[in-house]
Scaffold this motif. Structure first.
Motif, PDB file in Angstrom:
ATOM      1  N   LEU A 168       2.982   6.795  -0.421  1.00 14.08           N
ATOM      2  CA  LEU A 168       2.112   7.332  -1.142  1.00 14.08           C
ATOM      3  C   LEU A 168       1.540   6.324  -2.371  1.00 14.08           C
ATOM      4  O   LEU A 168       2.437   6.240  -3.376  1.00 14.08           O
ATOM      5  CB  LEU A 168       2.396   8.576  -2.234  1.00 14.08           C
ATOM      6  CG  LEU A 168       2.784   9.896  -1.012  1.00 14.08           C
ATOM      7  CD1 LEU A 168       3.185  11.108  -1.760  1.00 14.08           C
ATOM      8  CD2 LEU A 168       1.731   9.998   0.131  1.00 14.08           C
ATOM      9  N   ASP A 169       0.828   5.619  -2.146  1.00 10.00           N
ATOM     10  CA  ASP A 169       0.081   4.537  -3.068  1.00 10.00           C
ATOM     11  C   ASP A 169      -0.655   5.378  -4.396  1.00 10.00           C
ATOM     12  O   ASP A 169      -1.675   5.954  -3.922  1.00 10.00           O
ATOM     13  CB  ASP A 169      -0.907   3.552  -2.295  1.00 10.00           C
ATOM     14  CG  ASP A 169      -1.499   2.686  -3.419  1.00 10.00           C
ATOM     15  OD1 ASP A 169      -1.110   2.145  -4.340  1.00 10.00           O
ATOM     16  OD2 ASP A 169      -2.608   2.550  -2.873  1.00 10.00           O
ATOM     17  N   ASP A 170      -0.228   5.168  -5.570  1.00 10.26           N
ATOM     18  CA  ASP A 170      -1.092   5.593  -6.494  1.00 10.26           C
ATOM     19  C   ASP A 170      -1.393   4.532  -7.416  1.00 10.26           C
ATOM     20  O   ASP A 170      -1.320   4.749  -8.663  1.00 10.26           O
ATOM     21  CB  ASP A 170      -0.199   6.889  -7.184  1.00 10.26           C
ATOM     22  CG  ASP A 170       0.929   6.486  -7.875  1.00 10.26           C
ATOM     23  OD1 ASP A 170       1.700   5.550  -7.375  1.00 10.26           O
ATOM     24  OD2 ASP A 170       1.179   6.764  -8.762  1.00 10.26           O
ATOM     25  N   ARG A 171      -1.670   3.404  -6.838  1.00 10.68           N
ATOM     26  CA  ARG A 171      -2.243   2.307  -7.998  1.00 10.68           C
ATOM     27  C   ARG A 171      -3.526   2.816  -8.529  1.00 10.68           C
ATOM     28  O   ARG A 171      -3.770   2.585  -9.633  1.00 10.68           O
ATOM     29  CB  ARG A 171      -2.400   1.065  -7.045  1.00 10.68           C
ATOM     30  CG  ARG A 171      -2.636  -0.011  -8.052  1.00 10.68           C
ATOM     31  CD  ARG A 171      -2.351  -1.617  -7.079  1.00 10.68           C
ATOM     32  NE  ARG A 171      -2.639  -2.511  -7.999  1.00 10.68           N
ATOM     33  CZ  ARG A 171      -2.523  -3.836  -7.710  1.00 10.68           C
ATOM     34  NH1 ARG A 171      -2.066  -4.047  -6.266  1.00 10.68           N
ATOM     35  NH2 ARG A 171      -2.851  -4.866  -8.647  1.00 10.68           N
ATOM     36  N   GLY A 172      -4.395   3.669  -7.674  1.00  6.60           N
ATOM     37  CA  GLY A 172      -5.490   4.470  -8.401  1.00  6.60           C
ATOM     38  C   GLY A 172      -4.885   5.667  -8.433  1.00  6.60           C
ATOM     39  O   GLY A 172      -4.114   6.088  -9.462  1.00  6.60           O
ATOM     40  N   HIS A 193      -8.011  -4.458  -1.563  1.00  3.46           N
ATOM     41  CA  HIS A 193      -7.965  -5.909  -1.849  1.00  3.46           C
ATOM     42  C   HIS A 193      -9.403  -6.376  -1.158  1.00  3.46           C
ATOM     43  O   HIS A 193      -9.724  -6.098  -0.264  1.00  3.46           O
ATOM     44  CB  HIS A 193      -6.960  -6.740  -1.353  1.00  3.46           C
ATOM     45  CG  HIS A 193      -5.661  -6.422  -1.871  1.00  3.46           C
ATOM     46  ND1 HIS A 193      -4.966  -7.234  -3.041  1.00  3.46           N
ATOM     47  CD2 HIS A 193      -4.884  -5.445  -1.654  1.00  3.46           C
ATOM     48  CE1 HIS A 193      -3.877  -6.618  -3.204  1.00  3.46           C
ATOM     49  NE2 HIS A 193      -3.610  -5.603  -2.155  1.00  3.46           N
ATOM     50  N   ASP A 194     -10.080  -7.387  -2.084  1.00  2.00           N
ATOM     51  CA  ASP A 194     -11.298  -8.109  -1.634  1.00  2.00           C
ATOM     52  C   ASP A 194     -11.014  -8.723  -0.355  1.00  2.00           C
ATOM     53  O   ASP A 194      -9.876  -9.482  -0.297  1.00  2.00           O
ATOM     54  CB  ASP A 194     -11.819  -9.018  -2.818  1.00  2.00           C
ATOM     55  CG  ASP A 194     -13.114  -9.814  -2.555  1.00  2.00           C
ATOM     56  OD1 ASP A 194     -14.316  -8.971  -2.611  1.00  2.00           O
ATOM     57  OD2 ASP A 194     -13.068 -10.979  -2.214  1.00  2.00           O
ATOM     58  N   VAL A 195     -12.034  -8.901   0.455  1.00  2.00           N
ATOM     59  CA  VAL A 195     -11.698  -9.862   1.803  1.00  2.00           C
ATOM     60  C   VAL A 195     -11.613 -11.170   1.586  1.00  2.00           C
ATOM     61  O   VAL A 195     -11.056 -12.123   2.391  1.00  2.00           O
ATOM     62  CB  VAL A 195     -12.762  -9.460   2.819  1.00  2.00           C
ATOM     63  CG1 VAL A 195     -12.548  -7.738   3.422  1.00  2.00           C
ATOM     64  CG2 VAL A 195     -14.232  -9.847   2.326  1.00  2.00           C
ATOM     65  N   VAL A 196     -12.425 -11.693   0.519  1.00  2.00           N
ATOM     66  CA  VAL A 196     -12.381 -13.172   0.168  1.00  2.00           C
ATOM     67  C   VAL A 196     -11.247 -13.458  -0.826  1.00  2.00           C
ATOM     68  O   VAL A 196     -10.479 -14.333  -0.294  1.00  2.00           O
ATOM     69  CB  VAL A 196     -13.481 -13.578  -0.471  1.00  2.00           C
ATOM     70  CG1 VAL A 196     -13.775 -15.102  -0.560  1.00  2.00           C
ATOM     71  CG2 VAL A 196     -14.629 -13.350   0.780  1.00  2.00           C
ATOM     72  N   LYS A 202      -9.174  -3.229  -6.283  1.00  2.00           N
ATOM     73  CA  LYS A 202     -10.289  -2.168  -6.635  1.00  2.00           C
ATOM     74  C   LYS A 202      -9.447  -0.891  -6.298  1.00  2.00           C
ATOM     75  O   LYS A 202      -8.677  -0.839  -5.606  1.00  2.00           O
ATOM     76  CB  LYS A 202     -11.533  -2.089  -5.920  1.00  2.00           C
ATOM     77  CG  LYS A 202     -12.567  -3.194  -6.216  1.00  2.00           C
ATOM     78  CD  LYS A 202     -13.843  -3.270  -5.401  1.00  2.00           C
ATOM     79  CE  LYS A 202     -14.716  -4.240  -5.439  1.00  2.00           C
ATOM     80  NZ  LYS A 202     -15.722  -4.484  -4.369  1.00  2.00           N
ATOM     81  N   ASN A 203      -9.306   0.048  -7.525  1.00  2.00           N
ATOM     82  CA  ASN A 203      -8.883   1.199  -7.457  1.00  2.00           C
ATOM     83  C   ASN A 203      -9.698   2.307  -7.220  1.00  2.00           C
ATOM     84  O   ASN A 203     -10.685   2.125  -7.729  1.00  2.00           O
ATOM     85  CB  ASN A 203      -7.865   1.197  -8.712  1.00  2.00           C
ATOM     86  CG  ASN A 203      -6.863   0.375  -8.671  1.00  2.00           C
ATOM     87  OD1 ASN A 203      -6.250  -0.081  -7.649  1.00  2.00           O
ATOM     88  ND2 ASN A 203      -6.338   0.222  -9.961  1.00  2.00           N
ATOM     89  N   ALA A 222      -8.088   3.802   0.945  1.00  2.00           N
ATOM     90  CA  ALA A 222      -8.403   3.944  -0.500  1.00  2.00           C
ATOM     91  C   ALA A 222      -9.953   4.898  -0.725  1.00  2.00           C
ATOM     92  O   ALA A 222     -10.898   4.138   0.122  1.00  2.00           O
ATOM     93  CB  ALA A 222      -8.396   2.824  -1.382  1.00  2.00           C
ATOM     94  N   GLY A 223     -10.107   5.701  -1.578  1.00  2.00           N
ATOM     95  CA  GLY A 223     -11.421   6.147  -1.863  1.00  2.00           C
ATOM     96  C   GLY A 223     -11.814   7.368  -0.819  1.00  2.00           C
ATOM     97  O   GLY A 223     -13.003   7.688  -0.898  1.00  2.00           O
ATOM     98  N   VAL A 224     -11.141   7.549   0.204  1.00  2.00           N
ATOM     99  CA  VAL A 224     -11.442   8.556   1.262  1.00  2.00           C
ATOM    100  C   VAL A 224     -11.219   9.954   0.958  1.00  2.00           C
ATOM    101  O   VAL A 224      -9.790  10.257   0.123  1.00  2.00           O
ATOM    102  CB  VAL A 224     -10.473   7.989   2.601  1.00  2.00           C
ATOM    103  CG1 VAL A 224     -10.637   9.354   3.652  1.00  2.00           C
ATOM    104  CG2 VAL A 224     -11.037   6.928   3.046  1.00  2.00           C
TER     105      VAL A 224
END
Length: 306
Positions: A168-172, A193-196, A202-203, A222-224
């Motif tokens: 359970l990732d809660d970095r955000g 993470h940004d693809v580049v 981004k959280n 994330a964000g779903v």
């Protein structure tokens, strides 16, 4: 599936209740204004759970112990440990001071034989969750091997079941509704993470709504939002919202049907439905005085560009 009640022998039940209540009370009293510090409570509980009290007392009394014993005994104190999340630049330092200690207790408890005594372990982890999470409802069941980023950004409803080896990732921020089931080896994320430039993080707020089921070895990006009463099929990768009452499967997961009997309450199946991921973005600032580093040191300039 109907479950049967399981009970422990009376003598074990009494010992369990006394132990859990004692740790709960000590953790409640720990803090800036309390009679104890959280790290001290964690250290002493782990010493006793691992059966190391004699060696610990010898060490504390200045008697000779081997270098290996010293490292082992020092490691019961969470202040002498580091977690991966400790390196994250944007973490809330004040909240992390306490959640790190509680997370260490959770993880090290899982390394003891008592972690396999299900009736004992479920109650011990539920008690810890009340102290670790931002909010934890009643009658939650947490099985072995669950990991978190911090713990303090998790909100749980009532009657939640989280099975073995779930991350359970809660970095955000992670919100789990009432009566949710998360099966073995599932991974739920709140950061990307940004693809580049993978050092750019981004959280987001990730939501698993009431009565949803996230099944075996699936991943929630994330964000779903996994909708109310929805199902995520085994080994699915959810990259967009799952509507209420829908069943989503595949990599990437798509809604394939509505749960039988819920057709009138659900939106029609639409595999192209948009997800308001940016609406769930959590902005953060890194203090100017914080010394940060790029662990990869990669050249991010595309070929042909100066």
């Amino acid at each position: 599936m109907t479950k049967r009640h399981v009970t422990l022998p009376d003598e074990m039940e009494d010992s369990l209740e006394e132990f859990v209540a004692e740790v709960d009370q000590r953790l409640s009293n720990a803090g800036p204004d309390g009679s104890e510090r959280t790290c001290e409570v964690v250290e002493e509980v782990l010493v006793d759970l691992h059966g190391d009290r004699d060696a610990y007392d010898r060490w504390q009394n200045g008697e000779t112990v081997s270098p290996a014993e010293t490292v082992r005994l020092q490691s019961y104190d969470p202040c002498n440990a580091t977690l991966e999340s400790e390196y994250y630049a944007e973490k809330d330092e004040e909240k992390f001071k306490r959640s790190k200690h509680l997370q260490w207790l959770w993880r090290q408890f899982d390394a003891t034989p008592m972690a396999d005594n299900v009736e004992f372990a479920l109650r011990f982890r539920a008690m810890l969750a009340d102290h670790l999470f931002a909010e934890c409802g009643d009658n939650c069941r947490f099985f072995k091997g669950i990991t978190f980023t911090y713990g303090h950004n998790i909100t749980m409803g009532d009657n939640v079941v989280v099975h073995d080896d779930v991350h359970l990732d809660d970095r955000g921020e992670l919100t789990v509704g009432d009566r949710v089931s998360i099966s073995d080896s599932a991974h739920v994320y709140t950061h990307d993470h940004d693809v580049v430039d993978q050092t750019e993080v981004k959280n987001y707020r990730t939501v698993i709504a009431d009565d949803a089921r996230v099944t075996y070895d699936s991943m929630i990006r994330a964000g779903v939002r996994v909708g109310e009463n929805a199902i995520v099929g085994a080994k699915s990768v959810v990259q967009r919202d799952v509507p209420d009452h829908h069943i989503a499967v595949g990599q990437p997961a798509k809604s394939v049907k509505i749960k039988p009997g819920w057709e009138d309450a659900a939106e029609p199946v639409d595999s192209d439905a948009e997800t308001d991921k940016e609406g769930r973005r959590i902005e953060y600032e890194i203090p100017d005085e914080l010394e940060v580093f790029d662990e990869f040191q990669r050249d991010l300039t595309p070929p042909g560009e100066e």
